[in-house]
Scaffold this active site. Structure first.
Site, PDB file in Angstrom:
ATOM      1  N   ASP A 113     -35.860  -6.127 -47.680  1.00 46.44           N
ATOM      2  CA  ASP A 113     -35.737  -7.460 -48.286  1.00 46.44           C
ATOM      3  C   ASP A 113     -36.887  -7.687 -49.274  1.00 46.44           C
ATOM      4  O   ASP A 113     -36.962  -8.737 -49.923  1.00 46.44           O
ATOM      5  CB  ASP A 113     -35.643  -8.572 -47.230  1.00 46.44           C
ATOM      6  CG  ASP A 113     -36.908  -8.733 -46.411  1.00 46.44           C
ATOM      7  OD1 ASP A 113     -37.818  -7.897 -46.530  1.00 46.44           O
ATOM      8  OD2 ASP A 113     -36.989  -9.726 -45.634  1.00 46.44           O
ATOM      9  N   SER A 114     -37.742  -6.670 -49.428  1.00 46.18           N
ATOM     10  CA  SER A 114     -38.710  -6.653 -50.529  1.00 46.18           C
ATOM     11  C   SER A 114     -37.954  -6.739 -51.863  1.00 46.18           C
ATOM     12  O   SER A 114     -38.553  -6.992 -52.905  1.00 46.18           O
ATOM     13  CB  SER A 114     -39.563  -5.382 -50.478  1.00 46.18           C
ATOM     14  OG  SER A 114     -38.757  -4.231 -50.319  1.00 46.18           O
ATOM     15  N   ASP A 145     -32.037  -4.095 -44.357  1.00 43.83           N
ATOM     16  CA  ASP A 145     -33.036  -5.018 -43.822  1.00 43.83           C
ATOM     17  C   ASP A 145     -32.412  -6.396 -43.652  1.00 43.83           C
ATOM     18  O   ASP A 145     -31.862  -6.955 -44.615  1.00 43.83           O
ATOM     19  CB  ASP A 145     -34.195  -5.084 -44.835  1.00 43.83           C
ATOM     20  CG  ASP A 145     -35.507  -5.493 -44.204  1.00 43.83           C
ATOM     21  OD1 ASP A 145     -35.563  -5.654 -42.966  1.00 43.83           O
ATOM     22  OD2 ASP A 145     -36.492  -5.632 -44.955  1.00 43.83           O
ATOM     23  N   LYS A 151     -32.789  -3.218 -39.888  1.00 36.64           N
ATOM     24  CA  LYS A 151     -34.177  -3.495 -39.508  1.00 36.64           C
ATOM     25  C   LYS A 151     -34.351  -5.007 -39.433  1.00 36.64           C
ATOM     26  O   LYS A 151     -33.732  -5.742 -40.201  1.00 36.64           O
ATOM     27  CB  LYS A 151     -35.151  -2.920 -40.544  1.00 36.64           C
ATOM     28  CG  LYS A 151     -36.617  -3.249 -40.245  1.00 36.64           C
ATOM     29  CD  LYS A 151     -37.569  -2.547 -41.173  1.00 36.64           C
ATOM     30  CE  LYS A 151     -37.824  -3.274 -42.466  1.00 36.64           C
ATOM     31  NZ  LYS A 151     -38.331  -4.651 -42.337  1.00 36.64           N
ATOM     32  N   GLU A 177     -37.524  -8.184 -38.433  1.00 37.48           N
ATOM     33  CA  GLU A 177     -38.947  -8.421 -38.204  1.00 37.48           C
ATOM     34  C   GLU A 177     -39.196  -9.211 -36.922  1.00 37.48           C
ATOM     35  O   GLU A 177     -38.428 -10.107 -36.587  1.00 37.48           O
ATOM     36  CB  GLU A 177     -39.539  -9.194 -39.393  1.00 37.48           C
ATOM     37  CG  GLU A 177     -39.516  -8.407 -40.685  1.00 37.48           C
ATOM     38  CD  GLU A 177     -40.145  -9.164 -41.858  1.00 37.48           C
ATOM     39  OE1 GLU A 177     -40.842 -10.174 -41.631  1.00 37.48           O
ATOM     40  OE2 GLU A 177     -39.933  -8.723 -42.998  1.00 37.48           O
ATOM     41  N   GLU A 221     -46.698  -2.531 -39.715  1.00 44.95           N
ATOM     42  CA  GLU A 221     -47.208  -2.888 -41.052  1.00 44.95           C
ATOM     43  C   GLU A 221     -48.540  -3.618 -40.943  1.00 44.95           C
ATOM     44  O   GLU A 221     -48.709  -4.537 -40.136  1.00 44.95           O
ATOM     45  CB  GLU A 221     -46.191  -3.783 -41.796  1.00 44.95           C
ATOM     46  CG  GLU A 221     -46.741  -4.240 -43.149  1.00 44.95           C
ATOM     47  CD  GLU A 221     -45.707  -4.802 -44.116  1.00 44.95           C
ATOM     48  OE1 GLU A 221     -44.507  -4.828 -43.784  1.00 44.95           O
ATOM     49  OE2 GLU A 221     -46.113  -5.201 -45.223  1.00 44.95           O
TER      50      GLU A 221
HETATM   51  O1  KIV Z   1     -38.786  -5.093 -47.088  1.00 48.07           O
HETATM   52  C1  KIV Z   1     -39.360  -4.003 -47.079  1.00 48.07           C
HETATM   53  O2  KIV Z   1     -39.355  -3.251 -48.070  1.00 48.07           O
HETATM   54  C2  KIV Z   1     -40.056  -3.611 -45.861  1.00 48.07           C
HETATM   55  C3  KIV Z   1     -40.893  -2.384 -45.887  1.00 48.07           C
HETATM   56  C4  KIV Z   1     -42.063  -2.540 -46.750  1.00 48.07           C
HETATM   57  C5  KIV Z   1     -41.257  -1.942 -44.525  1.00 48.07           C
HETATM   58  O3  KIV Z   1     -39.935  -4.283 -44.893  1.00 48.07           O
END
Ligand code: KIV
Length: 262
Positions: free
Chosen positions: A46-47, A85, A115, A117, A180
């Site tokens: 989600d970056s 994510d 993924k 958080e 992280e």
């Molecule tokens: O959103 C993302 O790219 C991430 C990674 C940096 C682990 O969560």
């Protein structure tokens, strides 16, 4: 043809002490390059919000945006495992929402895993999603979706909490965990304590694998580069030069020339 990396492959890699290489990608050309270069896992992070959309943080990224980018990346990935994510508020609202949205990544975007958080606080959610057959990668330590609670992107140093979060997500059924922004010595202890692979970002060399945001590694931004990033090239300068040369060529009528004409 090589087959796609699976969850059991990752457990084996940890057992054998083979490092797991993870990078983010959001589009077809880069995903294809990562896949061909031997990256084991492509994370559609989600970056996306900060890297592609230019936002200040990741909070506004939507499920539909994540599905769109994850599907494109999955189309390009022949060997790498693709992880989608889960964006902010796609799994926190209820177990039902979490399962439904995790399922979308597999059904609509052809991802292998998701993924999300959080540590102990989201253990029940991890458990519910993994129980329906969707592999879940957890993400603890500096968790960008908690930016307002953390008061910024800050290294997390509470060893007891980090260890307990790691153990709880493992017990809940996570197949892997991203560590992280935590001190290397704590990451090393967690990696030793877990049977699931740890993937570090700003967590030192002892993790079972490493992840970076692709655009940081390639030097595509003019923003602050965190200490944990190794910038392997400066693609922003390379690309800007090429674009500037094109502008100059068109303006000065040096492009197109005879060789580019039919
Ligand atoms: O959103 C993302 O790219 C991430 C990674 C940096 C682990 O969560």
């Amino acid at each position: 043809m090589k087959s796609q990396i699976t969850v059991p492959n990752l457990y084996k890699m940890k057992e054998k002490g083979e490092k797991i290489v993870v990078l983010t990608a959001y589009d077809y050309p880069f995903a294809k390059m990562l896949d061909e270069a031997g990256v084991h896992i492509i994370l559609v992070g989600d970056s996306l919000g900060t890297v592609i959309q230019g936002k200040a943080n990741t909070l506004s990224v939507s499920m539909d945006e994540m599905i769109y980018h994850t599907r494109i990346v999955a189309d390009a990935s022949k060997c790498a495992m693709v992880i989608g994510d889960m964006p902010f508020m796609s799994y926190q609202t209820s177990i039902e929402d979490a399962i439904f949205n995790a399922g979308r990544f597999l059904k609509e975007a052809n991802a292998t895993a998701v993924k999300l958080e959080g540590g102990a606080a989201v253990a029940k959610i991890i458990s519910a999603i993994s129980k329906v057959g969707i592999p879940v990668q957890a993400h603890i330590g500096l968790t960008p979706q908690y930016i307002h609670q953390m008061g910024g992107y800050k290294v997390q140093r509470d060893e007891e909490k980090l260890m307990s979060d790691a153990l709880e997500v493992q017990t809940a059924g996570a197949f892997s965990v991203v560590l992280e922004g935590i001190p290397s010595d704590i990451a090393a202890k967690i990696t030793k304590a877990l049977y699931i692979p740890t993937i570090g970002i700003g967590a030192g060399p002892s993790c079972d694998g490493q992840v970076l945001v692709l655009h940081d590694l390639l030097g595509m931004h003019d923003r602050h580069i965190p200490k944990f990033v190794k910038q392997y090239t400066n693609l922003r300068d390379v690309a800007k030069n090429a674009i500037k040369n094109y502008v100059d060529d068109v303006v000065s009528q040096n492009f197109p020339t005879k060789e580019h004409c039919y």
